[in-house]
Motif scaffolding. Structure first.
Motif, short mmCIF file in Angstrom:
data_model
loop_
_atom_site.label_atom_id
_atom_site.label_comp_id
_atom_site.label_asym_id
_atom_site.label_seq_id
_atom_site.Cartn_x
_atom_site.Cartn_y
_atom_site.Cartn_z
N GLN A 1 31.23 36.43 62.03
CA GLN A 1 32.63 36.51 61.60
C GLN A 1 33.52 35.60 62.45
OE1 GLN A 1 34.18 39.67 59.51
NE2 GLN A 1 32.44 38.81 58.45
N ASN A 2 33.30 35.60 63.76
CA ASN A 2 34.15 34.81 64.65
C ASN A 2 33.88 33.32 64.55
OD1 ASN A 2 35.37 37.13 65.57
ND2 ASN A 2 34.06 37.33 67.36
N ALA A 3 32.72 32.95 64.01
CA ALA A 3 32.45 31.52 63.80
C ALA A 3 33.40 30.93 62.76
CB ALA A 3 31.00 31.33 63.34
N LYS B 1 41.47 40.46 62.47
CA LYS B 1 41.10 40.51 61.06
C LYS B 1 41.46 41.86 60.45
CE LYS B 1 37.24 37.31 61.71
NZ LYS B 1 37.59 37.00 63.10
N PHE B 2 41.69 41.83 59.13
CA PHE B 2 41.83 43.06 58.36
C PHE B 2 40.89 42.98 57.18
CE2 PHE B 2 43.38 45.33 54.67
CZ PHE B 2 43.47 46.61 55.18
N THR B 3 40.19 44.06 56.92
CA THR B 3 39.34 44.14 55.75
C THR B 3 39.32 45.58 55.26
OG1 THR B 3 37.06 43.90 54.92
CG2 THR B 3 37.32 44.44 57.25
N ASN C 1 37.33 42.13 70.15
CA ASN C 1 37.34 41.60 68.78
C ASN C 1 38.33 42.38 67.93
OD1 ASN C 1 34.79 39.63 68.63
ND2 ASN C 1 34.23 41.42 69.86
N PRO C 2 39.64 42.16 68.14
CA PRO C 2 40.65 42.95 67.42
C PRO C 2 40.49 42.81 65.91
CG PRO C 2 41.65 41.63 69.17
CD PRO C 2 40.25 41.14 69.01
N ASP D 1 41.01 51.04 63.50
CA ASP D 1 41.50 49.97 64.36
C ASP D 1 40.53 49.83 65.54
OD1 ASP D 1 43.01 48.99 66.83
OD2 ASP D 1 44.51 48.62 65.28
N SER D 2 39.99 48.61 65.73
CA SER D 2 38.96 48.43 66.74
C SER D 2 39.49 48.64 68.15
CB SER D 2 38.34 47.03 66.63
OG SER D 2 39.27 46.03 66.98
N VAL D 3 40.71 48.18 68.42
CA VAL D 3 41.25 48.32 69.77
C VAL D 3 41.52 49.79 70.10
CG1 VAL D 3 43.10 47.64 71.35
CG2 VAL D 3 42.20 45.98 69.71
#
Length: 327
Positions: free
Chosen positions: A209-211, A217-219, A251-252, A259-261
């Motif tokens: 994803q980060n590549a 990001k939001f999904t 990786n926010p 929410d990852s954070v």
């Protein structure tokens, strides 16, 4: 078990081609959307008993046709999707969970343990049997896919990514299903290899994803946040646990309502609360927390976290641990 060396070799082979193939990446996104419907445990399409029964019978018929060995990543994802939906429906409809006074929110996985209700145990065992069938069908396909991924003349990036996500979700589904009837948190310690693989697969998924873009990001799809969050609470291996927390914080992203954070901050707090009482590098059973609750401040990005923890090894008395976090 998949080793990170294999994934890193694969990543270095496919990163450039993946970035150049936007159209095919969109196809992968469609596949993932089909796979990951566990976001909002909502079954509005099953609004009548008749439709509900039809969906259940259709899923049962699909799982009854599960092959002994998968021949494609799409097949593995199709059956994984059926298992995810069945499990989420089971979690939302069959398992009792007390509702805290508003505005507190309980996270179900922290309140489920020691369930002995016969029909609940029966459904849990049936789904776990299907998960074991999925794992058996996936094992030879996964081994072969890892071998093929080493061939630089072929591009298996989409299949590898989809298969990795399917495997990660099924592994954490297995942990979630076990959580319901376990009456001793120390039982999770025998699954460090499962937790390690979930974290390694999540790390690979995030690298892909980060590549494309490192921006937050939001999904609508669930991808890595739920698996990593569960590892951060249920895995007491310090290295694996801290890696899961780091991946969430570094990786926010927001996956549906997750929410990852926030998840990383909660896992970080849980780690501190439990590891204050470590003995010989291990969190003792009595120090493992339950009933994690969240009370959010709607005006700010802050929340009060609370949990129950026993006061010591020789007492069943519990104390409330609390902390305000911001993110």
């Amino acid at each position: 078990a998949l080793r990170m060396g294999t994934m890193r070799t694969f990543m270095s082979t496919v990163r450039v081609s993946r970035l150049q193939r936007t159209a095919q990446s969109n196809t992968s996104t469609v596949h993932l959307t089909e796979l990951t419907q566990e976001q909002a445990i909502s079954f509005s399409s099953e609004s009548t008993p008749e439709r509900h029964a039809l969906v259940l019978s259709g899923e049962r018929a699909l799982l009854d046709r599960m092959p002994q060995v998968f021949t494609s990543a799409r097949d593995a994802a199709t059956y994984a999707n059926a298992l995810v939906r069945q499990t989420m429906r089971f979690f939302s409809e069959q398992i009792p969970l007390p509702i805290p006074p508003p505005p507190q929110i309980y996270f179900p996985m922290h309140g489920w343990w020691g369930v002995k209700i016969p029909h609940v145990v029966s459904i849990q065992q049936r789904i776990m049997t299907d998960v074991l069938r999925w794992k058996a069908a996936d094992a030879p396909f996964w081994r072969q896919l890892n071998i093929e991924a080493q061939d630089p003349t072929q591009d298996h990036s989409e299949d590898y990514f989809l298969a990795s996500v399917s495997r990660m979700h099924i592994q954490i589904l297995w942990i979630g299903l076990m959580t319901i009837c376990m009456d001793n948190e120390s039982q999770f310690d025998q699954y460090f290899d499962v937790f390690r693989e979930v974290v390694d697969l999540a790390e690979y998924t995030l690298e892909v994803q980060n590549a494309k873009s490192k921006t937050p990001k939001f999904t609508f799809d669930s991808l890595v946040v739920i698996p990593l969050y569960m590892v951060s609470f249920k895995c007491r291996d310090p290295i694996i646990r801290r890696k899961a927390v780091r991946l969430l914080l570094d990786n926010p992203r927001r996956e549906g309502v997750w929410d990852s954070v926030l998840g990383g901050k909660m896992g970080e707090w849980a780690t501190t609360v439990e590891e204050d009482f470590m003995e010989d590098g291990r969190v003792p059973e009595w120090a493992r927390i339950h009933w994690v609750a969240l009370e959010r401040d709607k005006e700010q990005k802050s929340a009060m976290l609370s949990c129950e923890q026993r006061v010591g090894p020789y007492s069943d008395e519990v104390v409330m641990r609390r902390k305000i976090i911001t993110w």
